[in-house]
Design a protein around this motif. Sequence first.
Motif, PDB file in Angstrom:
ATOM      1  N   LEU A  18       0.826  -1.077  -0.114  1.00 51.31           N
ATOM      2  CA  LEU A  18       0.095  -0.213   0.291  1.00 51.31           C
ATOM      3  C   LEU A  18       0.908   1.052   0.110  1.00 51.31           C
ATOM      4  O   LEU A  18       0.506   1.635  -0.837  1.00 51.31           O
ATOM      5  N   MET A  19       1.767   1.004   1.345  1.00 45.87           N
ATOM      6  CA  MET A  19       2.729   2.616   0.760  1.00 45.87           C
ATOM      7  C   MET A  19       3.556   2.461  -0.884  1.00 45.87           C
ATOM      8  O   MET A  19       3.440   3.461  -1.376  1.00 45.87           O
ATOM      9  N   ILE A  20       3.940   1.625  -1.468  1.00 45.03           N
ATOM     10  CA  ILE A  20       4.447   1.808  -2.947  1.00 45.03           C
ATOM     11  C   ILE A  20       2.960   2.162  -3.933  1.00 45.03           C
ATOM     12  O   ILE A  20       3.651   3.152  -4.129  1.00 45.03           O
ATOM     13  N   LEU A  21       2.189   1.719  -4.137  1.00 50.13           N
ATOM     14  CA  LEU A  21       0.494   2.446  -4.195  1.00 50.13           C
ATOM     15  C   LEU A  21       0.928   3.980  -3.690  1.00 50.13           C
ATOM     16  O   LEU A  21       0.845   4.860  -5.033  1.00 50.13           O
ATOM     17  N   LEU A  22       0.872   4.262  -2.684  1.00 49.39           N
ATOM     18  CA  LEU A  22       0.560   5.232  -2.274  1.00 49.39           C
ATOM     19  C   LEU A  22       2.135   6.843  -3.164  1.00 49.39           C
ATOM     20  O   LEU A  22       2.038   7.931  -3.364  1.00 49.39           O
ATOM     21  N   ILE A  43      -3.628  -7.242  -8.886  1.00 49.54           N
ATOM     22  CA  ILE A  43      -4.592  -8.740  -8.905  1.00 49.54           C
ATOM     23  C   ILE A  43      -3.230  -9.583  -7.994  1.00 49.54           C
ATOM     24  O   ILE A  43      -2.298  -9.858  -8.718  1.00 49.54           O
ATOM     25  N   PRO A  44      -3.813  -9.778  -6.705  1.00 49.68           N
ATOM     26  CA  PRO A  44      -2.369 -10.151  -6.545  1.00 49.68           C
ATOM     27  C   PRO A  44      -1.701 -12.171  -6.521  1.00 49.68           C
ATOM     28  O   PRO A  44      -2.760 -12.271  -7.052  1.00 49.68           O
ATOM     29  N   ARG A  45      -0.442 -11.659  -6.634  1.00 49.24           N
ATOM     30  CA  ARG A  45      -0.309 -13.442  -6.991  1.00 49.24           C
ATOM     31  C   ARG A  45       0.231 -13.592  -6.416  1.00 49.24           C
ATOM     32  O   ARG A  45       0.718 -14.874  -5.848  1.00 49.24           O
ATOM     33  N   ARG A  71      -7.953  -7.332  -4.593  1.00 51.26           N
ATOM     34  CA  ARG A  71      -7.771  -6.823  -5.828  1.00 51.26           C
ATOM     35  C   ARG A  71      -6.784  -5.740  -5.144  1.00 51.26           C
ATOM     36  O   ARG A  71      -7.984  -4.874  -3.775  1.00 51.26           O
ATOM     37  N   LEU A  72      -6.459  -4.452  -5.320  1.00 47.22           N
ATOM     38  CA  LEU A  72      -6.571  -3.001  -5.116  1.00 47.22           C
ATOM     39  C   LEU A  72      -5.642  -2.136  -5.765  1.00 47.22           C
ATOM     40  O   LEU A  72      -5.287  -2.839  -7.530  1.00 47.22           O
ATOM     41  N   GLU A  73      -6.497  -0.919  -6.072  1.00 47.52           N
ATOM     42  CA  GLU A  73      -6.374  -0.294  -7.695  1.00 47.52           C
ATOM     43  C   GLU A  73      -6.223   0.905  -6.516  1.00 47.52           C
ATOM     44  O   GLU A  73      -6.925   1.302  -5.319  1.00 47.52           O
ATOM     45  N   MET A  74      -5.410   2.058  -7.291  1.00 44.15           N
ATOM     46  CA  MET A  74      -4.789   3.166  -7.385  1.00 44.15           C
ATOM     47  C   MET A  74      -4.893   4.447  -8.427  1.00 44.15           C
ATOM     48  O   MET A  74      -4.932   3.973  -9.157  1.00 44.15           O
ATOM     49  N   ILE A 114      -9.291  -1.357  -1.824  1.00 44.24           N
ATOM     50  CA  ILE A 114      -9.380  -2.273  -1.526  1.00 44.24           C
ATOM     51  C   ILE A 114      -9.949  -3.978  -1.370  1.00 44.24           C
ATOM     52  O   ILE A 114     -11.169  -3.779  -0.336  1.00 44.24           O
ATOM     53  N   GLU A 115      -9.699  -4.162  -2.133  1.00 47.04           N
ATOM     54  CA  GLU A 115     -11.140  -5.074  -1.939  1.00 47.04           C
ATOM     55  C   GLU A 115     -10.589  -6.710  -1.856  1.00 47.04           C
ATOM     56  O   GLU A 115      -9.517  -7.170  -2.230  1.00 47.04           O
ATOM     57  N   GLU A 116     -11.266  -7.201  -0.648  1.00 51.70           N
ATOM     58  CA  GLU A 116     -11.233  -8.673   0.307  1.00 51.70           C
ATOM     59  C   GLU A 116     -11.592  -9.326   0.364  1.00 51.70           C
ATOM     60  O   GLU A 116     -12.893  -9.687  -0.451  1.00 51.70           O
TER      61      GLU A 116
END
Length: 212
Positions: free
Chosen positions: A121-125, A152-154, A164-167, A181-183
């Motif tokens: 998340l820090m990297i996304l920000l 999409i996590p691998r 899913r993470l989306e920025m 952040i979709e869990e």
Amino acid sequence: MDRRGFLLGAAAFGCAIALPDAAMADEVSDVLGEITKARAGLKTLVGPFVQERTIGLLSTAVKSSGQMTMVRPDRLRWELSPPDAITYWVGPEGFAFATPRGAANVGKGGAGRFGAVLGDLMILLGGDLEKLRGRYDLSIPSRKDGVTLRAIPRAEDVKKHVKRLEMRSGPELWTVNEVTIEEQSGDMSVIKFGKVSRDVPVDASKMSPPKG
């Protein structure tokens, strides 16, 4: 059709299928390069946010607001305003939090099921997005008014908790407008940022959690 014609046709069909994947990979590389260039020299990011967490099982939403402070490369302060009144810190030492009743420093392994994704998340920000490529499949759903980057996590440690993470960036590309952040549980958090400022001075003491 003779055998040679069939093989040539099959090869052409295979190339037609492969081209979209190659084009998508090129687009991701191009966009990551643009964002990296925009973030070059970035030292700090500070801005307000509103966070809405939807509990899928209950179909209810919980809203909170606060202030995000990031000091590159690896320190994040996430402060929720009352009535939540809790502050989180993420740094090289691990994860910590404080409330009006006290504080706790839980170390690198104590962040629970989201420990694996906090660094991402820090990297996304505001970090180096290339570091996500080994752990996520990346795509660019939109380039309207900035860039939307979907991850999409691998990696198994992330995939078992996060779907899913989306920025979504602003047109300047260094700023962040929204993070989703979709869990895997069906819960979802959408974080919308107000005006984010870059390279503002940050008191170093704010980035270190109290001892608890």
